[in-house]
Enzyme design. Structure first.
Site, mmCIF file in Angstrom:
data_model
loop_
_atom_site.group_PDB
_atom_site.id
_atom_site.type_symbol
_atom_site.label_atom_id
_atom_site.label_comp_id
_atom_site.label_asym_id
_atom_site.label_seq_id
_atom_site.Cartn_x
_atom_site.Cartn_y
_atom_site.Cartn_z
ATOM 1 N N ASP A 12 0.889 -1.168 0.000
ATOM 2 C CA ASP A 12 0.000 0.000 0.000
ATOM 3 C C ASP A 12 0.920 1.208 0.000
ATOM 4 O OD1 ASP A 12 -1.542 2.168 0.742
ATOM 5 O OD2 ASP A 12 -2.737 1.062 2.210
ATOM 6 N N ASP A 54 -4.272 -1.561 -2.186
ATOM 7 C CA ASP A 54 -3.005 -2.285 -2.335
ATOM 8 C C ASP A 54 -2.618 -2.454 -3.795
ATOM 9 O OD1 ASP A 54 -2.239 -3.144 0.466
ATOM 10 O OD2 ASP A 54 -4.365 -3.657 0.350
ATOM 11 N N TYR A 229 1.075 0.549 14.968
ATOM 12 C CA TYR A 229 0.081 0.220 13.966
ATOM 13 C C TYR A 229 0.343 0.940 12.650
ATOM 14 C CZ TYR A 229 -4.102 -0.917 11.563
ATOM 15 O OH TYR A 229 -4.955 -1.403 10.618
ATOM 16 N N LYS A 232 -3.210 -3.104 8.407
ATOM 17 C CA LYS A 232 -3.194 -4.560 8.345
ATOM 18 C C LYS A 232 -2.355 -5.003 7.155
ATOM 19 C CE LYS A 232 -5.524 -6.611 11.605
ATOM 20 N NZ LYS A 232 -4.825 -7.586 12.435
ATOM 21 N N ASP A 233 -1.862 -6.239 7.236
ATOM 22 C CA ASP A 233 -0.983 -6.754 6.187
ATOM 23 C C ASP A 233 -1.821 -7.480 5.177
ATOM 24 O OD1 ASP A 233 0.763 -6.346 8.504
ATOM 25 O OD2 ASP A 233 -0.156 -8.247 9.072
ATOM 26 N N ASP A 234 -2.547 -6.712 4.394
ATOM 27 C CA ASP A 234 -3.446 -7.281 3.405
ATOM 28 C C ASP A 234 -2.722 -8.357 2.604
ATOM 29 O OD1 ASP A 234 -5.320 -5.426 4.339
ATOM 30 O OD2 ASP A 234 -4.345 -3.880 3.150
ATOM 31 N N SER A 243 -5.003 -31.222 -12.690
ATOM 32 C CA SER A 243 -4.106 -32.353 -13.011
ATOM 33 C C SER A 243 -3.322 -32.857 -11.800
ATOM 34 C CB SER A 243 -3.093 -31.951 -14.084
ATOM 35 O OG SER A 243 -3.740 -31.493 -15.221
ATOM 36 N N TYR A 348 -1.498 -4.037 18.931
ATOM 37 C CA TYR A 348 -0.796 -3.553 17.743
ATOM 38 C C TYR A 348 -1.568 -2.440 17.031
ATOM 39 C CZ TYR A 348 1.754 -7.786 18.710
ATOM 40 O OH TYR A 348 2.475 -8.752 19.339
HETATM 41 C C1 F6R Z 1 -7.552 -0.703 7.819
HETATM 42 C C2 F6R Z 1 -7.407 0.622 7.219
HETATM 43 C C3 F6R Z 1 -8.392 1.670 7.549
HETATM 44 C C4 F6R Z 1 -7.776 2.720 8.467
HETATM 45 C C5 F6R Z 1 -8.787 3.798 8.851
HETATM 46 C C6 F6R Z 1 -8.154 4.918 9.681
HETATM 47 O O1 F6R Z 1 -6.542 -1.550 7.393
HETATM 48 O O2 F6R Z 1 -6.485 0.876 6.481
HETATM 49 O O3 F6R Z 1 -9.559 1.138 8.097
HETATM 50 O O4 F6R Z 1 -7.256 2.117 9.618
HETATM 51 O O5 F6R Z 1 -9.344 4.377 7.695
HETATM 52 O O6 F6R Z 1 -7.076 5.411 8.965
HETATM 53 P P1 F6R Z 1 -6.195 6.660 9.455
HETATM 54 O O7 F6R Z 1 -5.693 6.338 10.824
HETATM 55 O O8 F6R Z 1 -5.126 6.742 8.425
HETATM 56 O O9 F6R Z 1 -7.110 7.852 9.458
HETATM 57 MG MG MG Z 2 -4.049 2.209 3.071
HETATM 58 MG MG MG Z 3 -5.057 -2.356 2.034
#
Ligand code: F6R
Ligand code: MG
Ligand code: MG
Length: 366
Positions: A12, A54, A229, A232-234, A243, A348
């Site tokens: 990302d 991503d 944080y 997340k690790d998409d 086969s 986290y």
């Molecule tokens: C989850 C994700 C989003 C952000 C949320 C807050 O993986 O990327 O849900 O956590 O939009 O984002 P910030 O803290 O950047 O405003």
């Molecule tokens: Mg993002």
């Molecule tokens: Mg993502």
């Protein structure tokens, strides 16, 4: 026979309107860069796409796994997209997953997610490439168990003598950095004892009992790398099919059940995983629900024929309806467990900062 490596490396590096989608200009820039690499012969072929926010670089080459040149190409592409597109356009969270300034030969541990496998291309080689947004690598545990170990999902485990012996699962303990390989069906219960703990034990690779590589998943946990944080690790995953391996339809069947995965809003909630087309691979409601795309390719001497957008099908409409029913139900819980992740996982996120404030307000109960 050609020994080909398929590398799917994602990051990302910023997105349009919050954490929603990769901007077309980012995709274009990444394509340009990989096109140059293909012209120099470093890679055989490539396909650039996105799942939500991503950016996904699918590459084929002959250099094997963990190759510094291939990882370097991916890293430089992400860097270039960040510097030339994300930052000048002020896209949101530009360069989010690039956790280090210095590349040292391998993107593992730096932020980007990697799924790779090297194999001899069979006379016909159908593969499926999965990419998910707003969830984590453990999201693949349940469906991949079903595909490679559950005869109620995969008819071939019962019917086809080539699948009948089962598969071996290599599982990573992402907290301790340990690895174990367990064989199915004999060690199925032991395997499930691990795989049920999706935040810690993650399927890394699956092999046939003859040693044929069948599946490879990304196992990064950004929060553990960064110690704070950073989203997340998409995850991404590559599966070989047909086969003597599960059929395309047996692989897809496992995604007809919208299981609950960790992720969704702020990486802090459980939500149902929604199988979608590339067109619908964009999270909206409560930054979700978490999405997954499946792209089918035929390899042709390392060239990628395709993709077939496999979830772009009314056959998955019923699953998507169910997803929204479950999403509604989960959201009615608001900030309460078990809709919100448990305290271990929340470590986290940004929650500890909030709790810190209350520390001095507690008094001992006599
Ligand atoms: C989850 C994700 C989003 C952000 C949320 C807050 O993986 O990327 O849900 O956590 O939009 O984002 P910030 O803290 O950047 O405003
Ligand atoms: Mg993002
Ligand atoms: Mg993502």
């Amino acid at each position: 026979m050609l020994k080909v490596t398929v590398s799917l490396i994602k990051a990302d590096v910023g997105s349009l309107a919050g954490h929603h989608i990769v901007h077309p200009k980012q995709i274009e820039a990444a394509r340009e860069n990989l096109k140059l690499a293909a012209e120099t012969g470093l890679i055989l072929d490539f396909y650039v796409f996105n799942c939500g926010d991503d950016l996904e670089l699918l590459m084929t080459h002959t250099k094997g796994e963990d190759n510094p040149e291939i990882h370097g190409l991916a890293w430089n592409t992400f860097k270039m997209v960040t510097d030339n597109v994300s930052k000048p356009m002020k896209l949101y969270a530009a360069g989010q997953d690039l956790l280090s300034d210095a590349f040292s030969g391998n993107v593992r541990g730096l932020g980007p997610g990697v799924a790779e496998m090297e194999f001899e291309e069979r006379p016909s080689e159908p593969i499926i490439v999965f990419a998910a947004d707003k969830t984590e690598p453990g999201a693949f545990n349940l469906p991949l168990f079903r595909v490679f170990a559950d005869p109620f999902n995969t008819a071939g485990l019962v019917i086809d003598p080539r699948l009948h012996k089962g598969f071996s699962f290599t599982v990573l303990d992402v907290l301790e950095g340990l690895r174990v390989t367990l064989n199915c069906p004999e060690e199925m219960y032991d395997l499930l004892a691990l795989l049920g703990t999706t935040g810690r034990y993650v399927i890394h690779k699956i092999h046939s009992r003859e040693g044929l590589i069948a599946a490879s998943c990304s196992t990064t946990r950004l929060s553990l790398i960064a110690g704070r944080y950073v989203g997340k690790d998409d995850p991404v995953c590559i599966v070989r099919t047909q086969s003597g391996l599960p059929a395309v339809g047996e692989v897809l069947e496992a995604f007809s059940f919208p299981h609950l995965v960790a992720g969704w809003m702020r990486g802090s909630h459980y939500g149902p995983l929604m199988p979608v087309s590339l067109r619908d691979a964009k999270c909206t409601r409560f930054d979700g629900p978490p999405r997954i795309v499946a792209l089918g390719f035929q390899l042709n001497n390392g060239k990628l024929i395709g993709p077939a957008d496999l979830f772009d099908d009314p056959a998955f409409e019923y699953t998507r309806m169910k997803v929204m029913e479950i999403a509604d139900y989960m959201r009615r819980h608001g900030p309460f467990m078990p809709a919100r992740l448990g305290p271990d996982e929340m470590e986290y996120t940004t929650l500890p900062q909030v709790l810190e404030k209350l520390k001095d307000r507690f008094e001992k109960v006599k």
